[in-house]
Design a protein around this motif. Structure first.
Motif, short mmCIF file in Angstrom:
data_model
loop_
_atom_site.label_atom_id
_atom_site.label_comp_id
_atom_site.label_asym_id
_atom_site.label_seq_id
_atom_site.Cartn_x
_atom_site.Cartn_y
_atom_site.Cartn_z
N PHE A 198 -4.67 -5.24 -1.10
CA PHE A 198 -3.49 -4.88 -0.34
C PHE A 198 -3.78 -5.12 1.14
O PHE A 198 -4.87 -4.83 1.61
CB PHE A 198 -3.12 -3.42 -0.57
CG PHE A 198 -1.70 -3.09 -0.23
CD1 PHE A 198 -0.68 -3.44 -1.09
CD2 PHE A 198 -1.38 -2.44 0.95
CE1 PHE A 198 0.64 -3.15 -0.79
CE2 PHE A 198 -0.07 -2.15 1.26
CZ PHE A 198 0.95 -2.50 0.38
N LEU B 21 4.79 -0.42 4.65
CA LEU B 21 4.61 -0.60 3.21
C LEU B 21 5.79 -1.35 2.60
O LEU B 21 5.62 -2.22 1.73
CB LEU B 21 4.42 0.75 2.53
CG LEU B 21 3.14 1.51 2.88
CD1 LEU B 21 3.14 2.88 2.23
CD2 LEU B 21 1.91 0.73 2.46
N VAL C 287 5.33 -4.83 0.70
CA VAL C 287 5.54 -4.82 -0.75
C VAL C 287 6.84 -5.50 -1.15
O VAL C 287 6.92 -6.16 -2.19
CB VAL C 287 5.52 -3.36 -1.28
CG1 VAL C 287 5.84 -3.32 -2.77
CG2 VAL C 287 4.16 -2.74 -1.02
#
Length: 357
Positions: free
Chosen positions: A204, A328, A332
């Motif tokens: 990530f 995030l 994502v």
């Protein structure tokens, strides 16, 4: 190798001191950043500053950002998730719209406008450029750099000189760290390292940004008190990060970089004040102070906005939560969607890219 870093470190400390004495917002981040740029320009050769030093600084700042989270703030944040999603979508829409208009004015093409205006990490945007035809890493780097610099300089000024005086926030007095806090700090350090390792393991992005925040927040949400770090430690962490920001700044790789930079600056300024208006409306509809909402919605780096919140006495946990949620979401959802759309339409986008090298 560390000896090679000492000159730029001392120059950065001088820059931070000068900015602090001049009462410029975020002095220990912006001062070292400007000093590093000037030092590199004056030497006319590469300046060495280890990435590990920047990562150490981010580890410390991540601890500071995660420490305000408590079970109570956690419950408040969960209740604000719909608002966070709405605010994130609004920020992305405003930034992409203004960057699209800037792209039309400079002729850099839709793909570069889209990626260059995305309010996410510079490195992640550069990665998309490498994987998508019709884009130019130099153009996107300039746009992203101008966005970050404009936000980092403008938002603290507006927050501290235009909004902070209208709020009644009181800065809490932190107890000084003691020898008894050392074992507890070691526990937090282990949690942070574990969080960073896990994020790197699952590949990530931004582990040294997200890991320290999540590792610290996990313990504080569990009810474990986070000792307050001494101000010199926090200032040193900002210096470490600011030096790296300055040395990474490159804007002269294109012949028309001035036009791109000027149009990007205009688009970011427009976005900031549009979001300021939206923040004012949101503050009227909720119980969150305007300064907290404004910093939470600012399309800048999470660490810089968290530091701004600390200086302006805004609600740090709310600012970090909104900034972290946006980061995030972009990593994502927004970036994979942009990559898919650009790849699908790369044939049409290639013909619309007009870049002067």
């Amino acid at each position: 190798m560390l000896l090679k870093s000492l000159p730029v470190f001392f120059v950065a400390c001088a820059g931070g001191s000068l900015f602090s004495l001049s009462h410029i917002p975020l002095p220990w981040t912006l001062g070292p950043m400007v000093a590093a740029v000037l030092w590199k320009t004056w030497l006319k050769k590469p300046v060495y500053w280890p990435k590990k030093m920047r990562n150490i600084g981010m580890l410390v700042l991540g601890y500071v950002m995660g420490s305000p989270f408590t079970p109570e703030t956690g419950r408040q944040i969960i209740g604000q998730l719909p608002a966070m999603l709405a605010v994130t979508l609004l920020i992305i829409a405003v930034c992409l719209t203004t960057s699209y208009l800037a792209g039309r004015a400079t002729g850099i093409g839709l793909a570069n406008s889209l990626i260059g205006g995305m309010p996410g990490g510079l490195s992640q945007m550069a990665m998309i450029c490498e994987e998508t035809k019709g884009t130019d890493v130099s153009v996107v780097t300039i746009m992203q750099t101008i966005r970050l610099l404009t936000v980092v300089f403008t938002v603290p000024f507006v927050a501290l000189h235009g909004i902070a005086g209208k709020t009644s926030a009181v800065k809490p007095q932190a107890a000084p760290i003691t020898i008894q806090d050392i074992p507890l700090l070691c526990v937090f350090f282990v949690a942070i390292i574990c969080a960073i390792s896990f994020i790197k393991y699952i590949r990530f992005p931004s582990p040294y940004v997200i890991g320290p925040v999540l590792g610290t927040a996990a313990l504080t949400l569990a009810g474990i008190h986070a000792p307050v770090l001494p101000p010199p430690v926090i200032a040193a962490a900002q210096i470490f990060v600011g030096i790296k920001m300055g040395l990474d700044l490159e804007v002269t790789r294109l012949s028309n970089w001035r036009t791109i930079a000027l149009s990007s600056f205009a688009s970011v300024i427009t976005a900031i004040f549009l979001l300021l208006g939206a923040a004012y409306l949101l503050s009227l509809l909720s119980s969150i102070p305007l300064i907290t909402v404004f910093i939470s919605m600012a399309p800048g780096g999470m660490s810089e906005m968290a530091l701004t919140a600390m200086i302006a006495n805004a609600d740090l946990s709310t600012v970090v939560a909104y900034q972290l949620f946006r980061l995030l979401f972009i990593l994502v959802v927004a970036i994979p969607t942009a990559r898919w759309w650009l790849t699908r339409n790369e044939h049409n986008l290639c013909s619309s890219t007009g870049i002067q090298k």
